[in-house]
Design an enzyme around this catalytic site. Sequence first.
Site, short mmCIF file in Angstrom:
data_model
loop_
_atom_site.label_atom_id
_atom_site.label_comp_id
_atom_site.label_asym_id
_atom_site.label_seq_id
_atom_site.Cartn_x
_atom_site.Cartn_y
_atom_site.Cartn_z
N ASP A 122 -10.08 5.44 -1.76
CA ASP A 122 -8.99 6.06 -2.53
C ASP A 122 -9.58 6.70 -3.79
O ASP A 122 -10.81 6.76 -3.96
CB ASP A 122 -7.90 5.03 -2.85
CG ASP A 122 -8.35 4.04 -3.92
OD1 ASP A 122 -9.57 3.99 -4.22
OD2 ASP A 122 -7.49 3.33 -4.46
N GLU B 199 0.83 -1.21 0.00
CA GLU B 199 0.00 0.00 0.00
C GLU B 199 0.86 1.26 0.00
O GLU B 199 0.54 2.24 -0.66
CB GLU B 199 -0.96 0.00 1.21
CG GLU B 199 -2.05 -1.04 1.13
CD GLU B 199 -2.97 -0.86 -0.07
OE1 GLU B 199 -3.05 0.26 -0.60
OE2 GLU B 199 -3.58 -1.85 -0.50
N TYR C 183 -6.65 5.83 4.73
CA TYR C 183 -6.59 4.90 3.60
C TYR C 183 -5.72 3.68 3.93
O TYR C 183 -6.15 2.54 3.80
CB TYR C 183 -6.06 5.64 2.35
CG TYR C 183 -5.71 4.68 1.27
CD1 TYR C 183 -6.70 4.20 0.43
CD2 TYR C 183 -4.42 4.20 1.11
CE1 TYR C 183 -6.41 3.27 -0.54
CE2 TYR C 183 -4.12 3.27 0.15
CZ TYR C 183 -5.12 2.81 -0.68
OH TYR C 183 -4.83 1.88 -1.63
#
Length: 358
Positions: free
Chosen positions: A143, A42, A125
């Site tokens: 996102d 990520e 996020y």
Amino acid sequence: MTVPSRSPRPAWPDRLIAWYRRSCRDLPWRRQPEPYRVWLSEIMLQQTQVDTVIPYFERFLAVCPTIAALAAADEEQVLRLWQGLGYYSRARRLQQTAQLLVRDYGGALPDSFAALRELPGFGPYTAAAVASIAFGEAVPVVDGNVLRVAARLWALEDDIAQPRTRDAVFARLLPPIADQPPGDFNQALMELGALVCRPRCPACLTCPLQPDCVAAATGRTEELPVKRPRKAVPHRLLAAGLVWRERRFAVVRRPVAGMLGGLWELPGGRVEEGEALPAAVARTVQAATGLAVAVGAPCGTIHHAYSHFSITQELYGCTVLGGDAGAVRWLAPAEIGSLPFTGAALKAFAAMGLADPG
Ligand code: SF4
């Protein structure tokens, strides 16, 4: 005669999950969704394309296979592994968080969204992605891809760059994610945004959400989502010197605290209004190295873009006249791969025909 009733169409979250299981890309972090691997992927995927990230992800894990290994790694080695991905503060913060996890959490990530949010570098996020994919917590990831899908699916008129729009989408996704496997649900929405509900020309005919999509039904896919126009990106003119001494050239390390902190580059700096380029090279090289130099011929021009500005850098060959080069490292061209360099420096080496073996 009774007409047999047709079974009702599955709801959009069910169709989304079925589509994801048929169509998702085989990505290395999906094969083993362990917390550290999900976290690393990520962070690398922020501002960077999937295809670019894959080799970096695998190389990084080969050197730092665990949180403890990352915490103990040499910082320059971590930056070197990151070299070319950009946004180097991500790498530095990743390592600092790994050190914190080793010190205070037994070397593991905590297993809830709320606890992850307490860690440095874990915004909503990243925390939602790790909590849902690695720990199965029903918390939506919002996102850019998810915002685009949501804006079209529900014909949202609000600017998706506004935090309140993100909050509204987050709240609206809470009921559907609660009825689905959370990691798959989040990854499916992100994957749909990347592959089907693209910014331009979304593939509505193959989209599992199409029967429920307001934008598709009303012909508004090109005008949604609503987004504020971007501000023009400022441009800077820089000068730098390729300062030779005994078949080695001078490189300097950027201050650790600032932008691209700790990375290496050619000495130089900004050209002042009305300043001649050779004069700017001599001035900025002296400021960066302590060396007085004679500026020779131009040897290249590079262009490079950062998130908030772009640069043109004019490169000049230089020879040393005198001075104390305390902060300088002298490097042979074959040693370029031994240090983590800025992206602009790597472009400059390529423009001047100096190899980068990395
Ligand atoms: Fe996006 Fe089209 Fe699917 Fe609607 S139907 S979510 S606009 S791809």
